[in-house]
Design a protein around this motif. Sequence first.
Motif, mmCIF file in Angstrom:
data_model
loop_
_atom_site.group_PDB
_atom_site.id
_atom_site.type_symbol
_atom_site.label_atom_id
_atom_site.label_comp_id
_atom_site.label_asym_id
_atom_site.label_seq_id
_atom_site.Cartn_x
_atom_site.Cartn_y
_atom_site.Cartn_z
ATOM 1 N N VAL A 49 0.726 -0.925 -0.134
ATOM 2 C CA VAL A 49 -0.348 0.242 0.216
ATOM 3 C C VAL A 49 0.965 1.785 -0.097
ATOM 4 C CG1 VAL A 49 -1.951 1.261 1.155
ATOM 5 C CG2 VAL A 49 -1.921 -1.117 1.461
ATOM 6 N N GLN A 50 0.398 1.697 -1.330
ATOM 7 C CA GLN A 50 1.356 3.273 -0.733
ATOM 8 C C GLN A 50 0.326 4.928 -0.937
ATOM 9 O OE1 GLN A 50 3.784 3.146 -4.077
ATOM 10 N NE2 GLN A 50 5.168 2.595 -3.099
ATOM 11 N N LEU A 51 0.638 6.180 -0.447
ATOM 12 C CA LEU A 51 0.257 6.987 -0.357
ATOM 13 C C LEU A 51 0.962 8.225 -1.141
ATOM 14 C CD1 LEU A 51 -1.699 7.636 3.771
ATOM 15 C CD2 LEU A 51 -2.971 5.757 0.931
ATOM 16 N N GLN A 52 -0.062 8.488 -1.757
ATOM 17 C CA GLN A 52 0.373 10.017 -2.749
ATOM 18 C C GLN A 52 -0.108 10.753 -2.403
ATOM 19 O OE1 GLN A 52 3.796 9.299 -5.140
ATOM 20 N NE2 GLN A 52 4.091 11.345 -5.073
ATOM 21 N N ALA A 53 0.557 12.132 -2.091
ATOM 22 C CA ALA A 53 0.251 13.630 -1.233
ATOM 23 C C ALA A 53 0.305 13.965 -2.813
ATOM 24 C CB ALA A 53 0.194 13.597 -0.512
ATOM 25 N N SER A 54 0.291 14.644 -3.156
ATOM 26 C CA SER A 54 0.355 16.141 -4.194
ATOM 27 C C SER A 54 -0.822 17.107 -4.132
ATOM 28 C CB SER A 54 -0.329 15.506 -5.645
ATOM 29 O OG SER A 54 -1.268 15.482 -5.778
ATOM 30 N N GLY A 55 0.188 18.678 -4.798
ATOM 31 C CA GLY A 55 -1.443 19.973 -4.775
ATOM 32 C C GLY A 55 -0.214 21.289 -3.845
ATOM 33 N N GLY A 56 0.590 20.633 -3.241
ATOM 34 C CA GLY A 56 0.640 22.005 -2.600
ATOM 35 C C GLY A 56 1.662 22.801 -3.536
ATOM 36 N N GLY A 57 1.588 23.247 -3.016
ATOM 37 C CA GLY A 57 2.596 25.190 -3.852
ATOM 38 C C GLY A 57 2.724 26.392 -3.045
ATOM 39 N N LEU A 58 3.215 27.097 -3.914
ATOM 40 C CA LEU A 58 3.300 28.762 -3.118
ATOM 41 C C LEU A 58 2.605 29.088 -3.087
ATOM 42 C CD1 LEU A 58 4.977 31.154 -2.320
ATOM 43 C CD2 LEU A 58 6.381 30.581 -4.465
ATOM 44 N N VAL A 59 1.310 29.767 -2.072
ATOM 45 C CA VAL A 59 0.687 30.811 -2.553
ATOM 46 C C VAL A 59 0.669 32.444 -1.500
ATOM 47 C CG1 VAL A 59 -1.138 29.409 -1.734
ATOM 48 C CG2 VAL A 59 -1.794 30.481 -2.261
ATOM 49 N N GLY B 265 2.111 9.501 3.333
ATOM 50 C CA GLY B 265 2.098 9.418 2.015
ATOM 51 C C GLY B 265 3.898 10.521 2.311
ATOM 52 N N GLN B 266 4.222 11.166 1.348
ATOM 53 C CA GLN B 266 5.598 11.392 0.998
ATOM 54 C C GLN B 266 5.599 12.412 2.037
ATOM 55 O OE1 GLN B 266 3.654 10.986 -1.303
ATOM 56 N NE2 GLN B 266 4.487 12.877 -2.537
ATOM 57 N N GLY B 267 4.319 13.598 1.682
ATOM 58 C CA GLY B 267 4.316 14.604 2.109
ATOM 59 C C GLY B 267 4.540 16.205 0.748
ATOM 60 N N THR B 268 3.820 17.034 1.200
ATOM 61 C CA THR B 268 3.593 17.947 0.066
ATOM 62 C C THR B 268 4.147 19.554 0.271
ATOM 63 O OG1 THR B 268 2.650 18.729 -1.828
ATOM 64 C CG2 THR B 268 0.890 18.629 0.257
ATOM 65 N N GLN B 269 4.916 19.823 0.292
ATOM 66 C CA GLN B 269 5.031 21.408 1.045
ATOM 67 C C GLN B 269 3.914 22.569 0.189
ATOM 68 O OE1 GLN B 269 8.155 22.157 2.092
ATOM 69 N NE2 GLN B 269 6.455 24.313 2.700
ATOM 70 N N VAL B 270 3.378 23.342 1.260
ATOM 71 C CA VAL B 270 2.611 24.388 0.977
ATOM 72 C C VAL B 270 3.158 25.749 1.317
ATOM 73 C CG1 VAL B 270 0.945 25.266 1.754
ATOM 74 C CG2 VAL B 270 0.949 22.971 0.999
#
Length: 120
Positions: A1-11, A111-116
Motif C-alpha cells: 500500500v502506498q499513499l501519494q500526496a500532491s497539490g502543494g505549492g506557493l500561494v 504519504g511522502q508529504g507535499t510542501q505548502v
Amino acid sequence: VQLQASGGGLVQAGGSLRLSCAASGRILSTNIVGWYRQAPGKQRELVATITSGGRVTYADSVKGRVTISRDNAKNMMYLQMNSLKPEDTAVYYCKANIVNWRDREVNDYWGQGTQVTVSS
C-alpha cells in the motif's frame, strides 16, 4: 500500500490550495484518514481527519478555513484550504488506516508529504 500526496505549492496569503492523496495497492477498505502538517522546527500536528462514515474533526487553528473529504471508490482524500495564512506554511502529510486485501492486516500508512508555502 502506498499513499501519494500532491497539490502543494506557493500561494499568497488569503489564497487557496487543494491537496490530494491517492492510495494504491492491496486495499480492502480504508478506515479513518487524515492530514497532518509539520512546520520547520516544530512537531507534526493534526490538521483534519475524516472517518469512513464521514465524521470530521479539525484542528482549532484551521477550523472554518479547511475542508477534508474523501472518495472511497477512488481511494482518494482531499484537503481544501482557503484563506491561507503564512503560519499554514508546512509540509503536509496524508495518513490512512487501511485494511490490507491480502491478509486483512490493519496498518497506518503515510504519504511522502507535499510542501505548502504561504507568502505574506
